[in-house]
Design a protein around this motif. Structure first.
Motif, mmCIF file in Angstrom:
data_model
loop_
_atom_site.group_PDB
_atom_site.id
_atom_site.type_symbol
_atom_site.label_atom_id
_atom_site.label_comp_id
_atom_site.label_asym_id
_atom_site.label_seq_id
_atom_site.Cartn_x
_atom_site.Cartn_y
_atom_site.Cartn_z
ATOM 1 N N THR A 4 -10.352 -0.294 10.461
ATOM 2 C CA THR A 4 -10.872 1.070 10.448
ATOM 3 C C THR A 4 -10.619 1.756 11.781
ATOM 4 O OG1 THR A 4 -12.606 0.416 8.886
ATOM 5 C CG2 THR A 4 -12.931 2.478 10.098
ATOM 6 N N THR A 5 -10.893 1.042 12.878
ATOM 7 C CA THR A 5 -10.684 1.592 14.219
ATOM 8 C C THR A 5 -9.234 1.958 14.450
ATOM 9 O OG1 THR A 5 -12.512 0.235 15.038
ATOM 10 C CG2 THR A 5 -11.006 1.152 16.679
ATOM 11 N N LEU A 6 -8.323 1.185 13.906
ATOM 12 C CA LEU A 6 -6.899 1.439 14.096
ATOM 13 C C LEU A 6 -6.391 2.574 13.212
ATOM 14 C CD1 LEU A 6 -4.030 0.502 15.159
ATOM 15 C CD2 LEU A 6 -3.912 -0.799 13.032
ATOM 16 N N ILE A 7 -6.798 2.575 11.950
ATOM 17 C CA ILE A 7 -6.178 3.452 10.962
ATOM 18 C C ILE A 7 -6.708 4.877 11.015
ATOM 19 C CG2 ILE A 7 -5.863 3.810 8.478
ATOM 20 C CD1 ILE A 7 -6.082 0.719 8.207
ATOM 21 N N GLU A 8 -8.029 5.054 11.180
ATOM 22 C CA GLU A 8 -8.620 6.392 11.077
ATOM 23 C C GLU A 8 -8.012 7.412 12.038
ATOM 24 O OE1 GLU A 8 -12.837 5.897 11.320
ATOM 25 O OE2 GLU A 8 -13.056 5.779 9.135
ATOM 26 N N PRO A 9 -7.802 7.082 13.338
ATOM 27 C CA PRO A 9 -7.181 8.084 14.220
ATOM 28 C C PRO A 9 -5.771 8.462 13.790
ATOM 29 C CG PRO A 9 -8.224 6.341 15.499
ATOM 30 C CD PRO A 9 -8.198 5.873 14.081
ATOM 31 N N LEU A 10 -4.998 7.504 13.274
ATOM 32 C CA LEU A 10 -3.643 7.798 12.820
ATOM 33 C C LEU A 10 -3.666 8.755 11.636
ATOM 34 C CD1 LEU A 10 -1.983 4.256 12.999
ATOM 35 C CD2 LEU A 10 -1.645 6.173 14.565
ATOM 36 N N LEU A 11 -4.562 8.505 10.689
ATOM 37 C CA LEU A 11 -4.665 9.390 9.527
ATOM 38 C C LEU A 11 -5.109 10.790 9.940
ATOM 39 C CD1 LEU A 11 -6.341 7.075 6.844
ATOM 40 C CD2 LEU A 11 -3.954 7.743 7.015
ATOM 41 N N ALA A 12 -6.084 10.867 10.836
ATOM 42 C CA ALA A 12 -6.594 12.179 11.261
ATOM 43 C C ALA A 12 -5.502 12.993 11.945
ATOM 44 C CB ALA A 12 -7.785 11.995 12.203
ATOM 45 N N ASP A 13 -4.730 12.347 12.816
ATOM 46 C CA ASP A 13 -3.674 13.065 13.537
ATOM 47 C C ASP A 13 -2.546 13.477 12.587
ATOM 48 O OD1 ASP A 13 -2.312 14.218 15.595
ATOM 49 O OD2 ASP A 13 -1.620 12.363 16.500
ATOM 50 N N ALA A 14 -2.163 12.587 11.677
ATOM 51 C CA ALA A 14 -1.086 12.897 10.736
ATOM 52 C C ALA A 14 -1.475 14.066 9.823
ATOM 53 C CB ALA A 14 -0.743 11.668 9.903
ATOM 54 N N LEU A 15 -2.712 14.065 9.344
ATOM 55 C CA LEU A 15 -3.169 15.160 8.480
ATOM 56 C C LEU A 15 -3.285 16.470 9.258
ATOM 57 C CD1 LEU A 15 -5.865 13.326 6.326
ATOM 58 C CD2 LEU A 15 -3.560 14.023 5.640
ATOM 59 N N TYR A 62 0.831 -1.210 0.000
ATOM 60 C CA TYR A 62 0.000 0.000 0.000
ATOM 61 C C TYR A 62 0.862 1.256 0.000
ATOM 62 C CZ TYR A 62 -2.800 3.813 1.864
ATOM 63 O OH TYR A 62 -3.389 5.032 2.066
ATOM 64 N N PHE A 63 1.807 1.353 0.922
ATOM 65 C CA PHE A 63 2.605 2.575 1.030
ATOM 66 C C PHE A 63 3.572 2.734 -0.140
ATOM 67 C CE2 PHE A 63 1.134 2.384 5.440
ATOM 68 C CZ PHE A 63 0.771 3.705 5.629
ATOM 69 N N GLU A 64 3.998 1.649 -0.726
ATOM 70 C CA GLU A 64 4.831 1.757 -1.925
ATOM 71 C C GLU A 64 4.022 2.351 -3.073
ATOM 72 O OE1 GLU A 64 8.084 1.857 -4.150
ATOM 73 O OE2 GLU A 64 8.007 1.293 -2.033
ATOM 74 N N ASP A 65 2.771 1.927 -3.211
ATOM 75 C CA ASP A 65 1.907 2.499 -4.243
ATOM 76 C C ASP A 65 1.621 3.977 -3.961
ATOM 77 O OD1 ASP A 65 1.838 0.100 -5.532
ATOM 78 O OD2 ASP A 65 -0.174 -0.466 -4.889
ATOM 79 N N LEU A 75 -11.287 3.678 2.981
ATOM 80 C CA LEU A 75 -9.856 3.555 3.236
ATOM 81 C C LEU A 75 -9.249 2.491 2.324
ATOM 82 C CD1 LEU A 75 -9.809 3.766 7.145
ATOM 83 C CD2 LEU A 75 -9.141 5.527 5.513
ATOM 84 N N LEU A 76 -8.396 2.938 1.411
ATOM 85 C CA LEU A 76 -7.771 2.005 0.473
ATOM 86 C C LEU A 76 -6.837 1.043 1.192
ATOM 87 C CD1 LEU A 76 -7.411 1.215 -2.499
ATOM 88 C CD2 LEU A 76 -5.593 2.933 -2.662
ATOM 89 N N LEU A 77 -6.217 1.489 2.277
ATOM 90 C CA LEU A 77 -5.322 0.607 3.028
ATOM 91 C C LEU A 77 -6.058 -0.632 3.521
ATOM 92 C CD1 LEU A 77 -2.699 -0.130 4.432
ATOM 93 C CD2 LEU A 77 -3.272 1.492 6.257
ATOM 94 N N THR A 114 -7.839 11.873 -0.214
ATOM 95 C CA THR A 114 -8.575 11.318 -1.349
ATOM 96 C C THR A 114 -7.662 10.874 -2.482
ATOM 97 O OG1 THR A 114 -10.453 12.749 -0.824
ATOM 98 C CG2 THR A 114 -10.401 11.776 -3.022
ATOM 99 N N ASP A 115 -6.785 11.769 -2.935
ATOM 100 C CA ASP A 115 -5.966 11.489 -4.120
ATOM 101 C C ASP A 115 -4.732 10.653 -3.812
ATOM 102 O OD1 ASP A 115 -7.814 13.036 -5.316
ATOM 103 O OD2 ASP A 115 -6.456 14.612 -6.003
ATOM 104 N N LEU A 116 -4.026 11.001 -2.725
ATOM 105 C CA LEU A 116 -2.759 10.332 -2.438
ATOM 106 C C LEU A 116 -2.951 9.035 -1.673
ATOM 107 C CD1 LEU A 116 0.329 10.508 -2.657
ATOM 108 C CD2 LEU A 116 0.326 11.742 -0.473
ATOM 109 N N LEU A 117 -3.704 9.090 -0.589
ATOM 110 C CA LEU A 117 -3.841 7.909 0.261
ATOM 111 C C LEU A 117 -4.896 6.926 -0.226
ATOM 112 C CD1 LEU A 117 -3.568 9.573 3.797
ATOM 113 C CD2 LEU A 117 -1.777 8.444 2.472
ATOM 114 N N ASN A 118 -5.918 7.426 -0.912
ATOM 115 C CA ASN A 118 -6.994 6.527 -1.346
ATOM 116 C C ASN A 118 -7.152 6.445 -2.855
ATOM 117 O OD1 ASN A 118 -7.855 5.695 1.254
ATOM 118 N ND2 ASN A 118 -8.887 7.653 1.536
#
Length: 320
Positions: free
Chosen positions: A155-166, A27-30, A127-129, A117-121
């Protein structure tokens, strides 16, 4: 690391963990391969104009507040770093953790939405991940059973990480605007006033002195012309009220202009590779945090660079 449980004893824990790591890596390589196109689309011309057009409107008022509030938030972040692993001052950590970063401008929110939207998904909904993780796990499960994968766990794990990073990425917009202000003030002071003004405070002090000289010469008993000559040799000291008022007006005006400065600074940052390095760093920290199930570790240093420049400006202006 994200966990996926299975009731099938034939599926080993190591197989599940290996599948998860493989899905994360793919995922992160893409995502990294999409960075150049993302920058070209949104930070080079003409995309930079469309991106920063969002600043027209309420952002002209939010930007001055954010720039004035930025030192307070930077101090709160520093306090959190210093007391994070100490037991006794945890109340101080909790207090600093509740200090807001300021108002979210429309430009900040727009760029956050573009990254999500464009980069992560890749332009898809959801969530594309999750899809990468589920595909990797379903490949493992298909060799043993047709058991479904629990998407809600990811979803429970990833969403807070994305929100904080953004949220941290949005702060870099304020810091970049502040750095742009410092550079602009230095250039303006050098060419317009032949003075070294490394920030809005220094420029405000110079303008306050000029205003005090003009007002004193205007009221000089022998006339304005002689007064101007006299005060060029014996310049009057501006009052504290005049200095403070001019500095606030200058910084507010610069901050309002900085709301639109991305039209110039974004293509420059794109050309110099700053946007690419910042986005790569964002992805590196997200990959690490998702893999290890840690809190968001993405903390850009831009805001601290901006605060160092502010400190230098205050020292140069004699405020500290």
């Amino acid at each position: 690391m994200p966990q996926a449980t299975s009731s099938q004893s034939t599926i080993s824990e190591s197989e599940i963990q290996q599948a998860i790591q493989l899905g994360i890596a793919r995922y992160f390589e893409d995502c990294r391969t999409r960075i150049p196109a993302f920058i070209d689309r949104h930070f080079h011309y003409p995309g930079a104009i469309e991106t920063n057009r969002k600043a027209l409107g309420w952002d002209m008022l939010r930007a001055p507040f954010n720039l004035l509030w930025a030192p307070v938030y930077a101090l709160a972040c520093l306090v959190k770093v210093l007391v994070r692993h100490r037991a006794r001052p945890m109340w101080l950590y909790r207090l600093a953790d509740h200090v807001p970063a300021g108002f979210t401008t429309q430009v900040q929110q727009h760029i956050s939405d573009l990254i999500l939207t464009d980069l992560l998904n890749d332009g898809r909904t959801g969530l594309l991940l999750e899809d990468y993780l589920v595909d990797a796990l379903e490949t493992v499960y298909s060799r043993h059973a047709s058991e479904p994968v629990d998407r809600q766990h990811f979803t429970t794990l990833i969403e807070p990480l994305l929100a904080d990073a953004l949220s941290q990425y949005r702060i870099t917009r304020t810091a970049s605007a502040d750095i742009t202000n410092s550079i602009s003030c230095t250039v303006l002071g050098a060419f317009a006033f032949q003075k070294f003004t490394p920030g809005g405070i220094g420029l405000g002090v110079v303008l306050a002195s000029m205003l005090a000289k003009f007002m004193a010469a205007r009221d000089f008993i022998l006339g304005e012309t002689i007064g101007g000559w006299y005060y060029s040799w014996f310049p009057p000291e501006p009052s504290l009220t005049t200095t403070a008022g001019v500095m606030v007006a200058v910084m507010a005006a610069l901050a309002a202009i900085a709301a639109l400065s991305g039209v110039i600074s974004d293509p420059i940052q794109a050309a110099t590779g700053l946007h690419r390095r910042r986005l790569n760093k964002l992805l590196d920290h997200l990959e690490r945090d998702v893999s290890l199930s840690t809190q968001n570790s993405f903390r850009p240093k831009d805001q601290y660079v901006a605060r160092i420049l502010d400190m230098f400006d205050m020292i140069r202006s004699g405020l500290i």
